[in-house]
Design an enzyme around this catalytic site. Structure first.
Site, short mmCIF file in Angstrom:
data_model
loop_
_atom_site.label_atom_id
_atom_site.label_comp_id
_atom_site.label_asym_id
_atom_site.label_seq_id
_atom_site.Cartn_x
_atom_site.Cartn_y
_atom_site.Cartn_z
N LYS A 213 0.80 -1.16 0.10
CA LYS A 213 -0.10 -0.08 -0.11
C LYS A 213 0.72 1.23 0.00
O LYS A 213 0.68 2.05 -0.87
CB LYS A 213 -0.64 0.03 1.14
N GLU A 219 10.12 -5.89 3.76
CA GLU A 219 10.20 -7.17 3.36
C GLU A 219 9.61 -7.24 2.02
O GLU A 219 10.55 -8.05 1.08
CB GLU A 219 9.24 -8.09 4.25
N GLY A 270 -4.88 -4.31 5.68
CA GLY A 270 -4.14 -5.47 4.87
C GLY A 270 -5.10 -6.81 4.98
O GLY A 270 -5.38 -7.61 4.18
N ARG A 271 -5.30 -7.19 6.28
CA ARG A 271 -6.17 -8.39 6.67
C ARG A 271 -7.48 -8.50 6.14
O ARG A 271 -7.96 -9.43 6.12
CB ARG A 271 -6.01 -8.68 8.25
N GLU A 357 -4.85 -9.96 15.04
CA GLU A 357 -4.30 -8.62 14.77
C GLU A 357 -5.37 -7.48 14.80
O GLU A 357 -4.93 -6.56 15.33
CB GLU A 357 -3.88 -8.62 13.22
N HIS A 388 -5.04 -36.32 13.95
CA HIS A 388 -3.91 -37.10 14.32
C HIS A 388 -2.74 -36.18 14.79
O HIS A 388 -1.61 -36.58 14.95
CB HIS A 388 -3.51 -37.87 13.16
N LYS A 503 9.13 -3.88 13.61
CA LYS A 503 9.62 -3.39 12.40
C LYS A 503 10.85 -2.25 12.52
O LYS A 503 11.60 -1.93 11.99
CB LYS A 503 8.49 -2.96 11.74
#
Length: 527
Positions: A213, A219, A270-271, A357, A388, A503
């Site tokens: 954005k 990253e 973002g999420r 978040e 399992h 960050k």
């Protein structure tokens, strides 16, 4: 007039706290009225789905108190205010508009001098035109060849949601002849991630989608440089192989280094961005623009249901309030998301970010400490694999962990085999049924190691098949559930300051301006 209050100031909250432990799902589902309860405690969702909460620890008295809490905390009014463009994200002083990317439910929202609904619709149209040009061969690489692969570069919400949605529809698209391009994803700044993905691609026929954005995410930009180096070594022109999804004010916008740029804005976190260009570009290229639109339609249908002020007809609101009851009254620490569909293998990871978040907060919207619990720990894996693995703790551990099962009557591919008089899909569904009852009812045994206490609450979201509409509805259901829970807890579900500190400190490490613990730990790893 809307008021924002901590729930522990409300009479309905105090009443809800008095109702702890009053329902035993073991008794409810072991008795002769179990079938009636299962039929009654069920709500139709969008996309052909149904939310069933018969195995949850609720009764009519608790549900009535839910309604009182929803009314006193003005949950539907707050949702409507969000849809109308009020500044709900108080931490960043922003509107919250992700629902607007899939349908107009409130007033016209004007921001940055434009009608935002028109803005989002136009971006979907631009993405569709670009995808159609790629699929038709109107847009070719520098060798005059068609592109066959797409690879998204992003992290957090720019990766988890879109990746989960792509994997959810990949087999369906192949079966229904809408599969256009294979998609890959690069997220981790760990160079081994980018290297393994890029080395598996025919770079000359790949379109890379850079998602940032701000255009400054460390990253993502690091991985962009990593990928551009591979593109150059392959003898290709990066400007013929990269597009951007970004804001119109970022360095990536209107940049000749990219084939095209598609735009988002600060009003979509973002999420919450899978129904924006962040998910739209990769899904439209992978499956076609029509499939992405169907996905949006399923989400829009679910958003509309979330406006119903009758809690028994509003699946997201009921799910949210049951979750509040489990967290604040029963004091359960976590929730397990258990999709019995391999296509949803990364969906729990997306919900982990979405929920934790958003509502992992210890102060309210005004920055004042809260005196009650907020968001639970979210985890999960597809069944039957999880059976399992961690189901041992779910069945017999000291903590009771609420469960949310997701299942479908039909698989996506149509491929199956009959073994011992039943298909694999029937066996899968039989496992879901068995687990819900086993968790609820338990089992007595003289051997303590083989005894199951039961009374482990669960819900079930089910439908005929996982397809674009049901996936969109499923996504919106959880987004709206998280929103309603944030409203109950009076937290800001739309910022994420907890992501920022690490960050900033990482940049301090890279600058060399360190002292104390930062310097000592850095010496262990950076040589």
């Amino acid at each position: 007039m809307i008021t924002w209050s901590n729930s522990d100031t409300l009479s309905s909250w105090k009443k809800l706290l008095s109702l702890k432990g009053m329902v035993s799902v073991k008794d409810e589902l072991s008795g002769s009225n179990a079938a009636d309860r299962i039929a009654k405690y069920s709500i139709k969702m969008g996309g052909g789905l149904t939310y069933n909460y018969a195995a949850k620890q609720v009764n009519e008295q608790i549900i009535k108190t839910f309604s009182e809490l929803a009314s006193e905390q003005q949950l539907i009014d707050k949702y409507k205010a969000l849809l109308d463009g009020e500044v709900i994200n108080t931490g960043e002083k922003r509107m919250v508009l992700h629902q607007l990317t899939r349908g107009q439910l409130g007033k016209d929202v004007i921001a940055d001098g434009v009608n935002k609904r028109d803005f989002y619709k136009n971006e979907v149209k631009r993405i569709a035109e670009f995808a159609n040009n790629v699929h038709s061969g109107k847009l070719l690489n520098e060798k005059g060849e068609k592109y066959t692969t797409v690879c998204q570069i992003g992290i957090g919400g720019s990766d988890l949601g879109p990746r989960a949605m792509y994997l959810a529809l990949e087999n369906w698209a192949k079966k229904n002849n809408t599969f256009k391009m294979e998609a890959h994803f690069i997220s981790n700044v760990d160079p081994d991630d980018a290297s393994s993905v890029v080395k598996s691609l025919d770079i000359s026929k790949t379109i890379f989608i850079l998602v940032s954005k701000s255009g400054t995410t460390l990253e993502t930009l690091t991985n962009e440089s990593f990928v551009k180096d591979f593109i150059k070594k392959a003898g290709c022109d990066a400007s013929k192989h990269m597009i951007a999804v970004t804001s119109e004010t970022s360095p990536l916008a209107h940049n000749p280094d990219y084939m095209a740029a598609f735009y988002m804005d600060d009003y979509i976190g973002g999420r919450y961005s899978s129904t924006s260009g962040v998910g739209g570009a990769v899904l439209s290229l992978a499956f076609g623009a029509d499939v992405f639109q169907r996905f949006l339609n399923g989400a829009a249908e679910e958003d509309k249901l979330a406006l119903n002020d009758d809690v028994t007809k509003n699946p997201a609101l009921m799910d949210a309030l049951i979750g509040v009851y489990e967290r604040n009254v029963q004091e359960y620490p976590a929730t397990a998301i258990l999709p019995y569909s391999q296509a949803l293998s990364r969906f729990p990871a997306h919900l982990q970010q979405l929920d934790m978040e958003s509502n992992g907060k210890s102060v309210n919207r005004d920055g004042k400490p809260l005196n009650y619990l907020t968001g639970p720990v979210i985890f999960g894996e597809p069944g039957t694999n999880g059976q399992h693995s961690f189901y041992q703790l779910l069945h017999q551990g000291t903590d009771i962990i609420p469960l949310q099962f997701i299942a479908f009557q039909k698989n996506q591919t149509g491929d199956d085999v009959v073994i011992e008089d039943s298909t694999s899909q029937v066996k899968l569904c039989a496992n879901v049924t068995a687990q819900i009852v086993a968790f609820a009812c338990g089992k007595q045994d003289e051997n303590p190691n083989k005894a199951f206490a039961g009374n482990r609450p669960s819900s079930l979201i089910y439908g005929e098949q996982l397809n674009p509409e049901s996936l969109g509805a499923l996504l919106a259901h959880y987004e709206n559930k998280v929103m309603f829970q944030g409203f109950v807890w009076n937290v800001n579900s739309f910022d994420q300051e907890g992501v920022q500190l690490g960050k900033k400190l990482a940049k301090t490490v890279l600058s060399g301006q360190m002292e104390g613990a930062l310097k000592a730990y850095s010496g262990l790893l950076i040589k």
